[in-house]
Design an enzyme around this catalytic site. Structure first.
Site, mmCIF file in Angstrom:
data_model
loop_
_atom_site.group_PDB
_atom_site.id
_atom_site.type_symbol
_atom_site.label_atom_id
_atom_site.label_comp_id
_atom_site.label_asym_id
_atom_site.label_seq_id
_atom_site.Cartn_x
_atom_site.Cartn_y
_atom_site.Cartn_z
ATOM 1 C CE1 TYR A 139 -3.411 -2.753 0.827
ATOM 2 C CE2 TYR A 139 -4.606 -0.700 1.128
ATOM 3 C CZ TYR A 139 -4.604 -2.057 0.934
ATOM 4 O OH TYR A 139 -5.786 -2.719 0.842
ATOM 5 C CE LYS A 190 1.307 -17.124 -2.534
ATOM 6 N NZ LYS A 190 0.775 -18.462 -2.971
ATOM 7 C CG ASP A 222 -2.268 -20.001 -1.687
ATOM 8 O OD1 ASP A 222 -1.697 -20.056 -0.572
ATOM 9 O OD2 ASP A 222 -1.811 -20.575 -2.701
ATOM 10 C CG ASP A 246 -8.235 -4.757 1.828
ATOM 11 O OD1 ASP A 246 -9.160 -4.316 2.530
ATOM 12 O OD2 ASP A 246 -8.213 -4.660 0.588
ATOM 13 C CG ASP A 250 -13.871 -7.107 2.324
ATOM 14 O OD1 ASP A 250 -13.582 -6.385 3.296
ATOM 15 O OD2 ASP A 250 -14.416 -6.672 1.288
HETATM 16 C C1 LIG Z 1 -10.564 1.998 1.004
HETATM 17 C C2 LIG Z 1 -9.326 1.174 1.110
HETATM 18 C C3 LIG Z 1 -8.115 2.067 1.042
HETATM 19 C C4 LIG Z 1 -9.295 0.308 2.375
HETATM 20 C C5 LIG Z 1 -8.058 -0.590 2.358
HETATM 21 O O1 LIG Z 1 -7.771 -1.223 1.326
HETATM 22 O O2 LIG Z 1 -7.389 -0.632 3.388
HETATM 23 C C6 LIG Z 1 -10.494 -0.591 2.628
HETATM 24 O O3 LIG Z 1 -10.645 -1.589 1.682
HETATM 25 C C7 LIG Z 1 -10.412 -1.178 4.017
HETATM 26 O O4 LIG Z 1 -10.498 -2.396 4.136
HETATM 27 O O5 LIG Z 1 -10.291 -0.398 4.981
HETATM 28 MG MG LIG Z 2 -11.012 -3.529 2.532
#
Ligand SMILES: CC(C)[C@H](C(=O)O)[C@@H](O)C(=O)O
Ligand SMILES: [Mg+2]
Ligand SMILES: NC(=O)c1ccc[n+]([C@@H]2O[C@H](COP(=O)([O-])OP(=O)(O)OC[C@H]3O[C@@H](n4cnc5c(N)ncnc54)[C@H](O)[C@@H]3O)[C@@H](O)[C@H]2O)c1
Length: 363
Positions: A139, A190, A222, A246, A250
């Site tokens: 990032y 990884k 993975d 990240d 999710d």
């Molecule tokens: C919006 C983006 C920069 C952010 C990230 O990738 O960290 C989001 O996806 C998160 O999970 O907070």
């Molecule tokens: Mg995110």
């Protein structure tokens, strides 16, 4: 007196933050002394001042004990070059405040087993904590570019870089937190493909030597994605880099039923006695597909404020009360559309918050 800076952002950000501020009022009425201020971030800031976050807002955040953040981004700003995009607002804050440890708890409420994509027996009692490194890695590392190369072809590259200090400090946070839980850390990398992965694994192993009471395992990213879906209850604490964290968080959110449920705390270490400076935000984004409809689930943001009570305001008692109230509301069947039972009328963002406040009042 604590200082709380509120940055609602874009899309559903202002909707869920507005409701969470009603919960902040409850905490004030329960004796929490805070000074609130509000400022712009993301697309709202681009529209007003031409930058995803103004430097004086970064200064304000640095002078605050905690930041409550909604979400940023949306199609209106998608055409902008990357450094000017709304998402840079949150990345700039994480880096300026040195919030290297992004805690993303994924807890499955038994009352919501039906909202998950997985079978109930796989997720009953699920309680995973993802500790995501959040101020380094791909990032932020340089060089990066999207350019025309010497051969006339467009090319783009990013750099994934970590120092041992950056890895060690987030691993320490994970081990410390594991001591308050089941004492198991799974470090995800990884190492089979990436130099940063090999360093990550080596440093995690070195840090583990200081925590003989905590079990360390390693897993490739993975495989971890697959294991999260196959048998999520094998995990206690997962520690991983910025990008893997990240993505995996999710995926963990989907296990619990909805992205709209998962809070996060970004901390610069654990501090002493529940008063580390932190930024608190839901893990979801600005959800342009439902923005303006009043149906976003505010629970992720309300629970982010609970984390703020615990980690920045030294009020674990209020955090516990708030988390219990949310659980009671969900078990009583009050559902926004993202977690609704088929055939049962869903409530709005405001009604969900009304229900949480009523549960708090009924205690
Ligand atoms: C919006 C983006 C920069 C952010 C990230 O990738 O960290 C989001 O996806 C998160 O999970 O907070
Ligand atoms: Mg995110
Ligand atoms: N920290 C942040 O500010 C942050 C995080 C992730 C994405 N984003 C940005 O948000 C924008 C949209 O991204 P996306 O669509 O990939 O991800 P998203 O998280 O905004 O939405 C993904 C899906 O989840 C649903 N959802 C998310 N939050 C919800 C809630 N509280 N209640 C009910 N449903 C909810 C959305 O309706 C959508 O269908 C992009 O600009 C992205 O960069 C910002």
């Amino acid at each position: 007196m604590f200082k709380l800076l509120v940055l609602p952002g874009d899309g559903i950000g202002p909707e869920i933050v507005r409701e969470t501020l009603r919960v902040v009022d409850w905490a004030r009425n329960a004796g929490l002394r805070i000074e609130l201020s509000e400022a712009l971030a993301g697309g709202a800031s681009i529209d007003a001042v031409g930058a995803p976050i103004a430097e004086d807002v970064v200064e304000q955040a640095l002078a605050s004990d905690a930041v409550l953040f909604g979400a940023v981004g949306g199609p209106k700003w998608d055409h902008l070059p990357r450094p000017q995009r709304p998402e840079m607002g949150i990345l700039r804050l994480r880096q300026a405040l040195d919030l290297y440890a992004n805690l993303r708890p994924a807890v499955c409420f038994d009352e919501l087993l039906d909202a998950s994509a997985l079978k109930p027996e796989l997720i009953r009692g699920l309680d995973i904590l993802i500790v995501r490194e959040a101020t380094a890695g791909v990032y932020f590392s340089l060089p990066r570019a999207n350019e025309v190369g010497p051969d006339g072809q467009r090319r783009a590259y990013d750099t994934q870089a970590y120092t041992e200090a950056e890895i060690a400090r987030v691993c320490r946070t994970a081990f410390e937190l594991a001591r308050t839980r089941q004492r198991r850390v799974c470090s995800v990398d990884k190492a089979n493909v990436m130099e940063t992965g090999a360093l990550w694994r080596a440093v995690a192993t070195e840090v583990a030597a200081d925590y003989p009471d905590v079990e360390l395992s390693h897993m490739y990213a993975d495989n971890c994605a697959m294991q999260l879906v196959r048998r999520p209850d094998q995990f206690d604490v997962i520690v991983t880099d910025n990008l893997f964290g990240d993505i995996l968080s999710d995926a963990a959110a989907a296990l619990t039923g909805s992205l709209g449920l998962l809070p996060s705390a970004s901390l610069s270490g654990l501090g002493q006695g529940g008063n580390s400076r932190g930024l608190y935000e839901p893990i979801h984004g600005s959800a342009p597909d439902i923005a303006g409809q009043g149906v976003a689930n505010p629970i992720a943001t309300i629970l982010s404020f609970a984390l703020c009570l615990r980690w920045s305001f030294d009020r674990a008692d209020l955090a516990d009360r708030l988390e219990r109230a949310v659980r009671r509301v969900v078990s009583s069947g009050v559902r926004t559309p993202d977690i609704a039972h088929p055939g049962v009328a869903a409530v709005s963002t405001i009604e969900m918050t009304d229900a949480v406040l009523a549960a708090l009042a009924a205690e």
